[in-house]
Design an enzyme around this catalytic site. Structure first.
Site, PDB file in Angstrom:
ATOM      1  N   GLU A 145       0.860  -1.199   0.000  1.00 38.85           N
ATOM      2  CA  GLU A 145       0.000   0.000   0.000  1.00 38.85           C
ATOM      3  C   GLU A 145       0.890   1.240   0.000  1.00 38.85           C
ATOM      4  N   PRO A 146       0.301   2.399  -0.264  1.00 38.93           N
ATOM      5  CA  PRO A 146       1.136   3.612  -0.279  1.00 38.93           C
ATOM      6  C   PRO A 146       1.925   3.785   1.025  1.00 38.93           C
ATOM      7  N   TRP A 174       1.945   0.077  -6.435  1.00 36.09           N
ATOM      8  CA  TRP A 174       3.070  -0.646  -7.032  1.00 36.09           C
ATOM      9  C   TRP A 174       2.664  -2.070  -7.383  1.00 36.09           C
ATOM     10  N   ILE A 175       1.518  -2.230  -8.017  1.00 34.89           N
ATOM     11  CA  ILE A 175       1.019  -3.575  -8.270  1.00 34.89           C
ATOM     12  C   ILE A 175       1.290  -3.985  -9.724  1.00 34.89           C
ATOM     13  N   CYS A 251       3.387 -16.814  -0.245  1.00 31.85           N
ATOM     14  CA  CYS A 251       3.374 -16.591  -1.703  1.00 31.85           C
ATOM     15  C   CYS A 251       4.660 -15.852  -2.098  1.00 31.85           C
ATOM     16  N   ARG A 281      35.610  -3.508 -29.286  1.00 27.76           N
ATOM     17  CA  ARG A 281      35.842  -2.061 -29.145  1.00 27.76           C
ATOM     18  C   ARG A 281      37.352  -1.797 -29.072  1.00 27.76           C
ATOM     19  N   LEU A 351      30.807  -0.280 -21.386  1.00 21.15           N
ATOM     20  CA  LEU A 351      30.352   0.091 -22.738  1.00 21.15           C
ATOM     21  C   LEU A 351      30.533   1.588 -23.033  1.00 21.15           C
ATOM     22  N   GLU A 376       9.660  -7.358  -3.600  1.00 16.48           N
ATOM     23  CA  GLU A 376       9.695  -8.685  -2.965  1.00 16.48           C
ATOM     24  C   GLU A 376      10.611  -8.695  -1.742  1.00 16.48           C
ATOM     25  N   GLY A 377      10.648  -7.566  -1.021  1.00 14.25           N
ATOM     26  CA  GLY A 377      11.521  -7.429   0.140  1.00 14.25           C
ATOM     27  C   GLY A 377      12.816  -6.765  -0.278  1.00 14.25           C
TER      28      GLY A 377
HETATM   29  P1  TGC Z   1       6.361 -12.316  10.963  1.00 16.17           P
HETATM   30  O1  TGC Z   1       5.941 -12.397  12.397  1.00 16.17           O
HETATM   31  O2  TGC Z   1       7.795 -12.457  10.648  1.00 16.17           O
HETATM   32  O3  TGC Z   1       5.563 -13.399  10.115  1.00 16.17           O
HETATM   33  C1  TGC Z   1       4.182 -13.595  10.233  1.00 16.17           C
HETATM   34  C2  TGC Z   1       3.922 -15.073   9.940  1.00 16.17           C
HETATM   35  O4  TGC Z   1       4.368 -15.367   8.608  1.00 16.17           O
HETATM   36  C3  TGC Z   1       5.429 -16.347   8.630  1.00 16.17           C
HETATM   37  N1  TGC Z   1       6.406 -15.907   7.614  1.00 16.17           N
HETATM   38  C4  TGC Z   1       6.579 -16.493   6.432  1.00 16.17           C
HETATM   39  N2  TGC Z   1       6.026 -17.597   5.902  1.00 16.17           N
HETATM   40  C5  TGC Z   1       6.422 -17.959   4.658  1.00 16.17           C
HETATM   41  N3  TGC Z   1       7.325 -17.258   3.933  1.00 16.17           N
HETATM   42  C6  TGC Z   1       7.882 -16.140   4.439  1.00 16.17           C
HETATM   43  N4  TGC Z   1       8.758 -15.447   3.696  1.00 16.17           N
HETATM   44  C7  TGC Z   1       7.527 -15.716   5.742  1.00 16.17           C
HETATM   45  N5  TGC Z   1       7.896 -14.682   6.531  1.00 16.17           N
HETATM   46  C8  TGC Z   1       7.216 -14.816   7.676  1.00 16.17           C
HETATM   47  C9  TGC Z   1       5.980 -16.306  10.039  1.00 16.17           C
HETATM   48  O5  TGC Z   1       6.557 -17.538  10.400  1.00 16.17           O
HETATM   49  C10 TGC Z   1       4.717 -16.017  10.850  1.00 16.17           C
HETATM   50  O6  TGC Z   1       3.968 -17.211  10.934  1.00 16.17           O
HETATM   51  P2  TGC Z   1       3.089 -17.527  12.242  1.00 16.17           P
HETATM   52  O7  TGC Z   1       2.520 -18.868  11.963  1.00 16.17           O
HETATM   53  O8  TGC Z   1       4.053 -17.500  13.387  1.00 16.17           O
HETATM   54  O9  TGC Z   1       2.059 -16.444  12.316  1.00 16.17           O
HETATM   55  O10 TGC Z   1       5.764 -10.968  10.384  1.00 16.17           O
HETATM   56  P3  TGC Z   1       6.282  -9.481  10.486  1.00 16.17           P
HETATM   57  O11 TGC Z   1       5.076  -8.586  10.467  1.00 16.17           O
HETATM   58  O12 TGC Z   1       7.251  -9.349  11.624  1.00 16.17           O
HETATM   59  O13 TGC Z   1       7.021  -9.242   9.086  1.00 16.17           O
HETATM   60  C11 TGC Z   1       8.194  -9.806   8.778  1.00 16.17           C
HETATM   61  C12 TGC Z   1       8.767  -9.291   7.438  1.00 16.17           C
HETATM   62  C13 TGC Z   1       9.299  -7.881   7.576  1.00 16.17           C
HETATM   63  C14 TGC Z   1       9.906 -10.242   7.107  1.00 16.17           C
HETATM   64  C15 TGC Z   1       7.698  -9.338   6.326  1.00 16.17           C
HETATM   65  O14 TGC Z   1       6.712  -8.413   6.576  1.00 16.17           O
HETATM   66  C16 TGC Z   1       8.271  -9.090   4.940  1.00 16.17           C
HETATM   67  O15 TGC Z   1       8.717 -10.020   4.281  1.00 16.17           O
HETATM   68  N6  TGC Z   1       8.237  -7.788   4.422  1.00 16.17           N
HETATM   69  C17 TGC Z   1       8.613  -7.504   3.050  1.00 16.17           C
HETATM   70  C18 TGC Z   1       7.351  -7.273   2.244  1.00 16.17           C
HETATM   71  C19 TGC Z   1       7.510  -7.689   0.793  1.00 16.17           C
HETATM   72  O16 TGC Z   1       8.426  -8.416   0.423  1.00 16.17           O
HETATM   73  N7  TGC Z   1       6.559  -7.292  -0.048  1.00 16.17           N
HETATM   74  C20 TGC Z   1       6.528  -7.744  -1.391  1.00 16.17           C
HETATM   75  C21 TGC Z   1       5.215  -7.402  -2.057  1.00 16.17           C
HETATM   76  S1  TGC Z   1       4.883  -8.318  -3.534  1.00 16.17           S
HETATM   77  C22 TGC Z   1       5.992  -7.760  -4.653  1.00 16.17           C
HETATM   78  O17 TGC Z   1       6.860  -7.007  -4.396  1.00 16.17           O
HETATM   79  C23 TGC Z   1       5.834  -8.316  -6.033  1.00 16.17           C
HETATM   80  S2  TGC Z   1       7.043  -7.757  -7.083  1.00 16.17           S
HETATM   81  C24 TGC Z   1       6.690  -8.455  -8.549  1.00 16.17           C
HETATM   82  C25 TGC Z   1       7.468  -9.718  -8.843  1.00 16.17           C
HETATM   83  O18 TGC Z   1       7.529 -10.630  -7.990  1.00 16.17           O
HETATM   84  O19 TGC Z   1       8.041  -9.831  -9.929  1.00 16.17           O
HETATM   85  P1  FAD Z   2       9.586   1.171   2.467  1.00 18.89           P
HETATM   86  O1  FAD Z   2       9.062   0.018   3.225  1.00 18.89           O
HETATM   87  O2  FAD Z   2       8.995   2.509   2.724  1.00 18.89           O
HETATM   88  O3  FAD Z   2      11.173   1.245   2.666  1.00 18.89           O
HETATM   89  C1  FAD Z   2      11.928   2.424   2.368  1.00 18.89           C
HETATM   90  C2  FAD Z   2      13.389   2.150   2.745  1.00 18.89           C
HETATM   91  O4  FAD Z   2      13.472   1.904   4.155  1.00 18.89           O
HETATM   92  C3  FAD Z   2      13.955   0.892   2.050  1.00 18.89           C
HETATM   93  O5  FAD Z   2      15.293   1.120   1.702  1.00 18.89           O
HETATM   94  C4  FAD Z   2      13.865  -0.167   3.139  1.00 18.89           C
HETATM   95  O6  FAD Z   2      14.837  -1.199   2.989  1.00 18.89           O
HETATM   96  C5  FAD Z   2      14.149   0.673   4.388  1.00 18.89           C
HETATM   97  N1  FAD Z   2      13.611   0.058   5.603  1.00 18.89           N
HETATM   98  C6  FAD Z   2      12.305  -0.160   5.922  1.00 18.89           C
HETATM   99  N2  FAD Z   2      12.219  -0.753   7.133  1.00 18.89           N
HETATM  100  C7  FAD Z   2      13.484  -0.906   7.582  1.00 18.89           C
HETATM  101  C8  FAD Z   2      14.068  -1.445   8.766  1.00 18.89           C
HETATM  102  N3  FAD Z   2      13.305  -1.966   9.758  1.00 18.89           N
HETATM  103  N4  FAD Z   2      15.419  -1.435   8.888  1.00 18.89           N
HETATM  104  C9  FAD Z   2      16.202  -0.945   7.898  1.00 18.89           C
HETATM  105  N5  FAD Z   2      15.712  -0.397   6.747  1.00 18.89           N
HETATM  106  C10 FAD Z   2      14.378  -0.400   6.594  1.00 18.89           C
HETATM  107  N6  FAD Z   2       3.939  -5.016  -4.240  1.00 18.89           N
HETATM  108  C11 FAD Z   2       2.877  -5.842  -4.320  1.00 18.89           C
HETATM  109  O7  FAD Z   2       2.169  -6.088  -3.351  1.00 18.89           O
HETATM  110  N7  FAD Z   2       2.563  -6.436  -5.515  1.00 18.89           N
HETATM  111  C12 FAD Z   2       3.274  -6.217  -6.644  1.00 18.89           C
HETATM  112  O8  FAD Z   2       2.948  -6.793  -7.706  1.00 18.89           O
HETATM  113  C13 FAD Z   2       4.387  -5.334  -6.583  1.00 18.89           C
HETATM  114  N8  FAD Z   2       5.087  -5.030  -7.715  1.00 18.89           N
HETATM  115  C14 FAD Z   2       6.034  -4.039  -7.666  1.00 18.89           C
HETATM  116  C15 FAD Z   2       6.595  -3.577  -8.863  1.00 18.89           C
HETATM  117  C16 FAD Z   2       7.495  -2.516  -8.850  1.00 18.89           C
HETATM  118  C17 FAD Z   2       8.037  -1.996 -10.148  1.00 18.89           C
HETATM  119  C18 FAD Z   2       7.892  -1.956  -7.609  1.00 18.89           C
HETATM  120  C19 FAD Z   2       8.888  -0.829  -7.562  1.00 18.89           C
HETATM  121  C20 FAD Z   2       7.353  -2.419  -6.434  1.00 18.89           C
HETATM  122  C21 FAD Z   2       6.403  -3.459  -6.443  1.00 18.89           C
HETATM  123  N9  FAD Z   2       5.753  -3.875  -5.275  1.00 18.89           N
HETATM  124  C22 FAD Z   2       4.696  -4.737  -5.342  1.00 18.89           C
HETATM  125  C23 FAD Z   2       6.045  -3.203  -4.005  1.00 18.89           C
HETATM  126  C24 FAD Z   2       7.359  -3.615  -3.354  1.00 18.89           C
HETATM  127  O9  FAD Z   2       7.276  -4.895  -2.813  1.00 18.89           O
HETATM  128  C25 FAD Z   2       7.711  -2.574  -2.286  1.00 18.89           C
HETATM  129  O10 FAD Z   2       8.069  -1.383  -2.963  1.00 18.89           O
HETATM  130  C26 FAD Z   2       8.834  -3.040  -1.378  1.00 18.89           C
HETATM  131  O11 FAD Z   2       8.420  -4.127  -0.580  1.00 18.89           O
HETATM  132  C27 FAD Z   2       9.339  -1.914  -0.469  1.00 18.89           C
HETATM  133  O12 FAD Z   2       8.292  -1.242   0.168  1.00 18.89           O
HETATM  134  P2  FAD Z   2       8.205   0.378   0.106  1.00 18.89           P
HETATM  135  O13 FAD Z   2       8.376   0.784  -1.304  1.00 18.89           O
HETATM  136  O14 FAD Z   2       6.992   0.800   0.815  1.00 18.89           O
HETATM  137  O15 FAD Z   2       9.498   0.867   0.888  1.00 18.89           O
END
Ligand code: TGC
Ligand code: FAD
Length: 396
Positions: A145-146, A174-175, A251, A281, A351, A376-377
């Site tokens: 979300e934003p 950012w979806i 997921c 080159r 390049l 994706e983190g």
């Molecule tokens: P936390 O307490 O750590 O976890 C809650 C529950 O989830 C379990 N868990 C996982 N399970 C499977 N895979 C993982 N990677 C998992 N990470 C945690 C955990 O064991 C727990 O389970 P339970 O049974 O105890 O409830 O939750 P938290 O709120 O402290 O958050 C942890 C943190 C920061 C690692 C998590 O929020 C996180 O990974 N944040 C990053 C968000 C992110 O990656 N967003 C991506 C959005 S999608 C996207 O970017 C698509 S891009 C397009 C493309 O893929 O090409």
């Molecule tokens: P923020 O969470 O605001 O982070 C800002 C900065 O602070 C980062 O450098 C971060 O590492 C740092 N930071 C945050 N917390 C901490 C901490 N505790 N300690 C140290 N540093 C920290 N999301 C979806 O759900 N679905 C999608 O399909 C999807 N596709 C995407 C496609 C594109 C092109 C992009 C750019 C993003 C996409 N995303 C999607 C979102 C993406 O997963 C997020 O942008 C990403 O997880 C980071 O979140 P944020 O942008 O809110 O940054």
């Protein structure tokens, strides 16, 4: 000018450690089929699509026919039941073309389809998965979300229960695939504050998706903001088995696995481009490949590429043998996205002036990989996931 054999460069730098000797025949065949498609139908046009900010939607049915959408899911749901290594090689070959192409397949397969496969009812699986595998139905995954990206637990989107149904309100940002999608997997908090998943048809009243046009990265990918303004969702569209943040995070583990592999493809394309360019080159009367500093740069790139390949291969082995932990995936996503970005930056620099033109691939990969390193983190979030696993201390 020296006549160079590009195939020889490709064979040498892409497989310096002969890792391909570890693939099964099926894995090799799958890789070659996708590679051929990318060489013929993506690479020649990727720079133009990227400049224009266009995803080649006309190729989606072909991606379905190739079997790259949800390829690791069971055949009864339209998948090909491929091994984790074959799946990884598909992601690698797609991202040799462009990270936006791999992203399309990652979101469709590892996020949207996987969410339905793992958390949906049998009826939902049969209704959606075969159509998604063929590319007839496109999905997106709305978690971010934003004001909630790295910390999705703080999401504000609400799913208010009305009888057996739900009303969804909120904004997702950012979806990927958002404005192309027929269905959105939307994550929202119910009245008890528990995160639940919903299959939201994008033609539902109150739902809208707006493209984000200001990107300087991932320009070939469709990226959107989703608005949910009181969207009524029938109970039959709720993912019945998704309760809590663990569901969307699991997921993400699937998609991060694919990213660890995909980054290898972008890095390979940059290294091949840099090595080829260095051989052709000429400066100061000789190919720049015959200078020590250029050789050092190429060797630094090769070292990073081999480390990425070895890490991904072992990650695949862990997956295949049921030993994969999400922290293993975080380490590989963190390392490979960053190493690919470094390789792309080095190639772009090698390049010279041509390195800033999308007539060459390196700058496009470099700009895309800034996203790959973030989505994706982020690099930092994966540092903290692995740190927590190793040290048992939460440091977010
Ligand atoms: P936390 O307490 O750590 O976890 C809650 C529950 O989830 C379990 N868990 C996982 N399970 C499977 N895979 C993982 N990677 C998992 N990470 C945690 C955990 O064991 C727990 O389970 P339970 O049974 O105890 O409830 O939750 P938290 O709120 O402290 O958050 C942890 C943190 C920061 C690692 C998590 O929020 C996180 O990974 N944040 C990053 C968000 C992110 O990656 N967003 C991506 C959005 S999608 C996207 O970017 C698509 S891009 C397009 C493309 O893929 O090409
Ligand atoms: P923020 O969470 O605001 O982070 C800002 C900065 O602070 C980062 O450098 C971060 O590492 C740092 N930071 C945050 N917390 C901490 C901490 N505790 N300690 C140290 N540093 C920290 N999301 C979806 O759900 N679905 C999608 O399909 C999807 N596709 C995407 C496609 C594109 C092109 C992009 C750019 C993003 C996409 N995303 C999607 C979102 C993406 O997963 C997020 O942008 C990403 O997880 C980071 O979140 P944020 O942008 O809110 O940054």
């Amino acid at each position: 000018m020296e006549i160079i054999d590009v195939d020889d460069i490709v064979a040498k730098v892409e497989d310096f450690y002969r890792i391909s000797g570890l693939w099964t025949e099926e894995e090799r065949d799958v890789q070659h089929a996708v590679r051929h498609f990318v060489d013929e139908q993506i690479k020649p046009f990727a720079g133009q699509w990227w400049q224009a900010g266009e995803f080649p939607v006309s190729l989606i049915p072909e991606l379905g026919r190739l079997g790259v959408l949800g390829s690791n899911l069971p055949e009864e749901y339209g998948g090909s039941a491929l091994s984790p290594l074959a799946y990884g090689l598909i992601m690698q070959e797609l991202e040799r073309g462009d990270s936006g192409l791999r992203s399309f397949a990652s979101v469709q397969g590892a996020l949207a389809m996987y969410a339905i496969y793992r958390y949906g009812s049998e009826e939902q699986r049969r209704q959606y998965l075969p159509a998604m595998a063929s590319g007839q139905v496109i999905g997106c995954f709305g978690l971010t979300e934003p004001d909630a990206g790295s910390d999705p637990a703080s999401m504000l989107t609400k799913a208010h229960q009305v009888g057996d149904d739900y009303v969804l309100s909120g904004t997702k940002r950012w979806i990927t695939n958002g404005h192309l999608a027929d269905i959105a997997i939307v994550w929202a908090k119910d009245d008890t504050g528990t995160i639940r998943g919903f299959i939201v048809p994008t033609d539902a009243p109150g739902f809208s998706a707006r493209p984000i046009h200001t990107k300087a990265s991932m320009r070939m990918s469709a990226t959107s903001e989703l608005y949910l303004d009181g969207v009524h969702v029938d109970q039959s569209l709720q993912l019945p088995h998704a309760k809590g943040l663990g569901a969307p995070l699991s997921c993400l583990t699937q998609a991060r696995y694919g990213i660890a592999w995909g980054a290898i493809g972008a890095a390979m394309d940059c290294l091949v481009e840099a090595a080829t360019y260095a051989k052709t080159r000429v400066a100061f009367g000789r190919p720049i490949a015959a200078t020590q500093l250029v050789q050092e740069r190429i060797v630094d790139m090769q070292t990073r590429l081999v480390s990425m390949q070895l890490m991904a291969r072992q990650l695949g082995w862990l997956y295949q043998n049921g030993q994969l932990d999400y922290a293993h995936v975080s380490l590989a996503k963190r390392h490979n996205a960053r190493a690919a970005l470094e390789i792309a930056r080095m190639s772009r620099e090698l390049l010279g002036g041509n390195g800033i033109s999308t007539d060459y691939a390196s700058i496009r990969h470099m700009a895309n990989l800034e996203t790959v390193d973030t989505y994706e983190g982020t690099y930092e979030i994966h540092t903290l996931i692995v740190g927590r696993n190793l040290l048992g201390e939460e440091a977010f």
